[in-house]
Scaffold this motif. Structure first.
Motif: not given
Lengths: 470, 268
Positions: B125, B129, B148, B159-161, B163-164, B167, B176
Motif C-alpha cells: 500500500q 498508494d 488476500d 487488494k490491487q496494490q 497485484r500492481t 504486474q 487468481e
C-alpha cells in the motif's frame, strides 16, 4: 429451548464430521453469497442505501420510546391491542392469555425468530395448545423436533433425502425425493390447519410508527394465510423493529431481500394495520401486537447498541466461514452466526455465551456485507473484554497472555525471548524447514506443520549488520 | 498523492520507521530485510526503532484493553517523529489503526494515536498508494497465486496494490485463487482456541491453492502464510509459500516457508 452454547466446541467438532450437514452447508456457501453479489451489482445505489439505513436505525434507537409510543397509539386507533413485555415469561403469559380468551386449541404460526427466543412453541404445547409452523422449513423441522439452524432458512442443515424421510415417517405417504411432491404433501396438510386454526401468530420484519402497521415478508404466502384466516392475529415481535414511516420501511425492504436471498423483493410483503373493519371482506376480528424487550432496552446506550440495527437478513452468517463450517445448531441457542455471537451473550449472559464471540477469526466479512453496517467483529471483541474483565477467560489462556504481555511491555526482554524461541524452534526443526510436533502446541501441530525460522531473528541480524557497518 | 508532491518539492528522502512485526522477526527475517530493500529502492531512509515489540493484537483480541493500551503507548513513542511507519503485514498495521479506539478523546494519547494511524501503512500500500513506486525488478519467474489476507483487505483496502507490483515482473504468471478473500482460518489465537474449525478452513484453502496449479503461493501476512504453509506441507502439497515482498525485492534465494535447502536439493 435448552441452552447448549457452553458445548459449542464439542458440537462444532461433531458438526465438522457430519457428512450430511457438510453437504447441506455447501448450499449456504455456494448459494446465498453469489445471489447477494449479483443483486448488489444490479443496484448501483446499494451502498448509499446501506448508509441511509444505518442512519435511520440510529435515529430510531435514539428515539425508540417516542416511535414505539407513536406505533402503539396508531395500533389502538386502528382497534388493535399492544402488549409490552419486558421478559420472555411476560410475553409467553400474554400470548397464552389471548389464546385462552379465544379457547384456542390450535395456533398457526408464520416464521418468527422472536417466538423461538421466548420458547413459545414448547410453552403452548405444555398448556394444551398446538402450535403449527406453516413456513415450509419450519414445518419440516417441527416434525423433526428441531429448532432453526439459520434465521431465514431454518431447515438449511437438511438435505432433500432428510425431508423425504421425515415426510414419509410423519405423513405416512410413499417416500418421494421429488421436491414438487413433497411440497404438495406439506401444502395439503397445511391447508387444513390454516382453516382450522383459532389464532394466527406471526412475527414482524418491521413496525411502522406512522401507521401502526406491521409487515412480514415471505416467499411462500404462508404468513398471509396465518394472519388472515383465524379470528385472532397476534404479532409477536421485538421493540427494535420499529421504523418511522412507510417510506423508511421500503428502504429496508430493498436492502433486506437483496442481502438475504439476493431477491429484488420478497414474493409476499404483507402489511397488517389493525383487525377487520366494518365492511371488510376478511381479516381477524382481534389484532394484538406483543412487543418483546428481553434485554434490548438495556442495549440502548451500552457497548452493543449497534446490534439493535440488525434487520435479521442473515447475510453475516451466509458469508461467515465459521458458520459455514459448523452450521447453526452448533451455536447452541436461537441466533447463530456472527449476529448470534453478539446477541446470544446479551440474552443468556456472557458466562454461558463466551465461546461464541471467541469463535471468530475477525476476518471482517460479516461487517462488510451487513446492510446496516453493524461492526460485528468490534462487538464480538467487546464481549471478549467483558469476559476478560469478569475473569472468565480460561486460565491457561490468561496465563499465556499475561506472560506474553509482561515481555511485550519490555522491549529488551522481548527481544531476548524472541531470540530464545527462535533458537528453540530451529533446534526442533533440525535440518528440515519445519516441525511435525511441538509439545503443548498440539492445537497447531495436530493439523499442520510448524514452519521453522529461516535463521536468527531479524533484530539479531539487523544489530549485527549495524555493528559491522553493513 | 499529496505525500508524493511534498517529497518531490522538499527533495528529501522520507524517513520510514520499519515495524518489523513479531512473526517476521521470529520466523522470517528475510521479509523484513526485503521490506527495507524495497523502501530504500523507493528512495526512503529506513530506521528500525529499538523500542518496538508487538502491535498488541493478541491482547486486543483477547479483551485485555489495559495491556493493549500499554503496548500502544510504547509503539506510539517508538515511532514518534517518523514520517511513515511501514510493516510487511496488513494485520499489524490494521492493529495500529485501532489504537485511537483505546483512548478517550480528551486523552492526549488519542491525538498521538490518530497521528500514528495517519502515518502507518502496509508495505505494498505504501509503495503504490503513498510514494507511487512501482519500478520493481526481480529475476523471479514462476506461476503464482495470491491469498488476500483479511485484515489488509478489509481494514486497509489492500487488494490491487500487490497485484500492481507483481504486474511489473515479466516472469510472473498470476492465477487468481478461488475464494482468495475467504479467511484461511489463522485468526491469531483462533487457530489454537478452535483448532478443528481452523483446520477445516485451512483445508479448504489448501484445496483451492492446489487447484490453481501455481507453484508459489504469495500473501502479505506471515501469520496466514505460516498457517497455509504448515497445512500444505502436512498434506504433501508441493507449493512454495512466500511473502510477496520476497519476490518484489528479488530476494528469493532462501528456501520458501516450511522448507529447507535440503528440501530444495532433493526436489530437483
Amino acid at each position: 429451548m435448552q441452552i447448549r452454547t457452553p458445548e459449542f466446541k464439542e458440537s462444532a467438532r461433531i458438526a465438522l464430521h457430519d457428512v450430511g450437514l457438510q453437504k447441506a452447508l455447501g448450499n449456504v456457501k455456494n448459494g446465498f453469497p453469489g445471489k447477494r453479489a449479483a443483486a448488489m451489482a444490479r443496484l448501483p445505489e446499494f451502498d448509499a442505501l446501506r448508509d441511509q439505513a444505518r442512519d435511520v436505525k440510529n435515529h430510531v434507537i435514539a428515539h425508540l420510546d417516542l416511535y414505539l409510543e407513536q406505533f402503539e397509539a396508531k395500533v389502538l386507533e386502528n382497534g388493535g391491542h399492544v402488549h409490552w413485555c419486558r421478559t420472555s415469561e411476560d410475553a409467553r403469559q400474554t400470548i397464552l392469555k389471548i389464546c385462552r380468551e379465544q379457547n384456542a386449541r390450535t395456533v398457526t404460526k408464520g416464521k418468527s425468530m422472536v417466538t423461538e427466543e421466548i420458547n413459545l412453541n414448547e410453552f403452548l404445547e405444555q398448556n394444551g395448545i398446538q402450535p403449527i409452523e406453516t413456513d415450509l422449513g419450519e414445518y419440516i423441522i417441527q416434525l423433526r423436533g428441531e429448532h432453526p439452524s439459520h434465521i431465514i432458512a431454518p431447515a438449511i442443515h437438511l438435505n432433500l433425502e432428510d425431508v423425504a424421510d421425515t415426510f414419509h415417517a410423519h405423513h405416512h405417504t410413499p417416500r418421494s425425493v421429488d421436491p414438487k411432491v413433497l411440497m404438495q404433501e406439506a401444502r395439503e396438510r397445511l391447508r387444513e390447519k390454516f382453516a382450522a386454526a383459532d389464532v394466527g401468530i406471526t412475527g414482524a420484519n418491521f413496525l411502522v410508527a406512522e401507521t401502526g402497521s406491521s409487515i412480514i415478508v415471505t416467499n411462500e404466502g404462508n404468513g398471509d394465510l396465518t394472519q388472515i384466516l383465524p379470528n385472532t392475529h397476534i404479532v409477536v415481535t421485538s421493540i427494535e423493529k420499529v421504523v418511522p414511516t412507510l417510506e423508511d420501511m421500503t428502504l429496508f425492504l430493498r436492502l433486506l431481500a437483496r442481502s438475504a436471498t439476493g431477491q429484488e423483493c420478497s414474493v409476499y410483503n404483507t402489511l397488517s394495520t389493525g383487525g377487520r373493519r366494518p365492511g371488510d371482506q376478511d381479516g381477524p376480528e382481534n389484532f394484538h401486537v406483543v412487543l418483546v424487550d428481553n434485554g434490548r432496552s438495556d442495549m440502548v446506550g451500552n457497548d452493543f447498541q449497534d446490534m439493535l440495527r440488525c434487520i435479521r437478513c442473515a447475510a453475516c452468517m451466509n458469508h461467515c466461514p465459521v458458520y459455514g463450517a459448523v452450521g447453526g445448531h452448533s451455536y447452541g441457542w436461537v441466533y447463530p452466526g456472527p449476529m448470534g455471537s453478539v446477541l446470544t451473550p446479551q440474552m443468556i449472559g456472557i458466562e454461558q455465551g463466551a465461546l461464541l464471540p471467541n469463535a471468530s477469526t475477525f476476518c471482517g466479512k460479516c461487517e462488510s456485507v451487513c446492510p446496516v453496517h453493524i461492526p460485528l467483529p468490534k462487538l464480538m471483541r467487546h464481549w471478549r473484554e467483558k469476559e476478560f474483565e469478569k475473569h472468565l477467560t480460561p486460565r491457561t489462556a490468561r496465563w499465556g497472555l499475561g506472560g506474553w504481555a509482561f515481555m511485550a511491555r519490555r522491549p529488551a526482554l522481548y527481544r531476548k525471548f524472541s531470540a530464545l524461541s527462535n533458537a528453540a524452534l530451529r533446534l526442533m526443526a533440525g535440518k528440515k524447514g519445519y516441525i511435525r510436533k511441538i509439545p503443548m502446541v498440539g492445537a497447531w501441530t495436530d493439523w499442520r506443520d510448524m514452519p521453522a525460522p529461516s535463521g536468527k531473528t531479524f533484530m539479531q541480524q539487523w544489530q549485527e549488520k549495524q555493528r559491522s557497518g553493513h | 498523492m499529496n505525500e508524493t508532491i511534498i517529497n518531490q518539492t522538499t527533495a528529501k528522502a522520507p524517513v520510514v520507521g520499519l515495524f518489523v512485526t513479531c512473526l517476521a522477526d521470529l520466523y522470517r527475517p528475510e521479509i523484513a530485510f526485503a521490506t527495507v530493500k524495497l523502501l530504500e529502492l523507493a528512495g526512503c531512509k529506513v530506521e528500525v526503532p529499538e523500542q518496538q515489540t508487538c502491535c498488541g493484537q493478541p491482547a486486543f483480541n483477547s479483551g485485555d484493553r489495559q495491556t493493549t493500551a500499554d503496548i500502544a503507548r510504547q509503539t506510539i513513542e517508538a515511532f514518534d517523529g517518523f514520517e511513515y511507519i511501514v510493516a510487511p503485514s496488513g494485520s499489524c498495521i490494521g492493529m495500529l489503526h485501532h489504537y485511537p479506539e483505546l483512548f478517550e478523546r480528551n486523552d492526549p494519547w488519542f491525538e498521538r494515536a490518530m497521528s500514528l494511524k495517519s502515518r502507518a501503512f502496509e508495505i505494498t500500500q505504501f509503495l503504490v498508494d503513498v510514494i507511487d513506486f512501482t519500478a520493481i525488478e526481480s529475476r523471479f519467474s514462476g506461476h503464482v497465486t495470491y491469498h488476500d489476507s483479511c485484515a489488509g483487505l478489509r481494514e486497509l483496502g489492500v487488494k490491487q496494490q500487490p497485484r500492481t507490483l507483481l504486474q511489473q515482473l515479466p516472469g510472473v504468471k498470476l492465477t487468481e485463487l478461488v475464494d482468495s478473500e475467504v479467511c484461511c482460518g489463522f485468526g491469531g489465537t483462533f487457530c489454537v482456541k478452535y483448532p478443528d474449525i481452523s483446520n477445516r478452513m485451512v483445508s479448504d484453502k489448501s484445496t483451492n491453492i492446489a487447484n490453481t496449479g501455481a507453484d508459489t503461493l504469495l500473501g502479505g501476512d506471515l501469520g496466514c502464510l505460516l498457517n497455509m504453509a504448515g497445512k500444505l506441507k502436512r498434506e504433501g502439497i508441493r507449493v512454495d509459500v512466500r511473502h510477496v515482498v520476497e519476490l518484489l525485492a528479488d530476494m528469493t534465494s532462501q528456501p520458501p516457508l516450511a522448507s529447507s535447502s535440503y528440501d530444495l536439493a532433493t526436489k530437483v
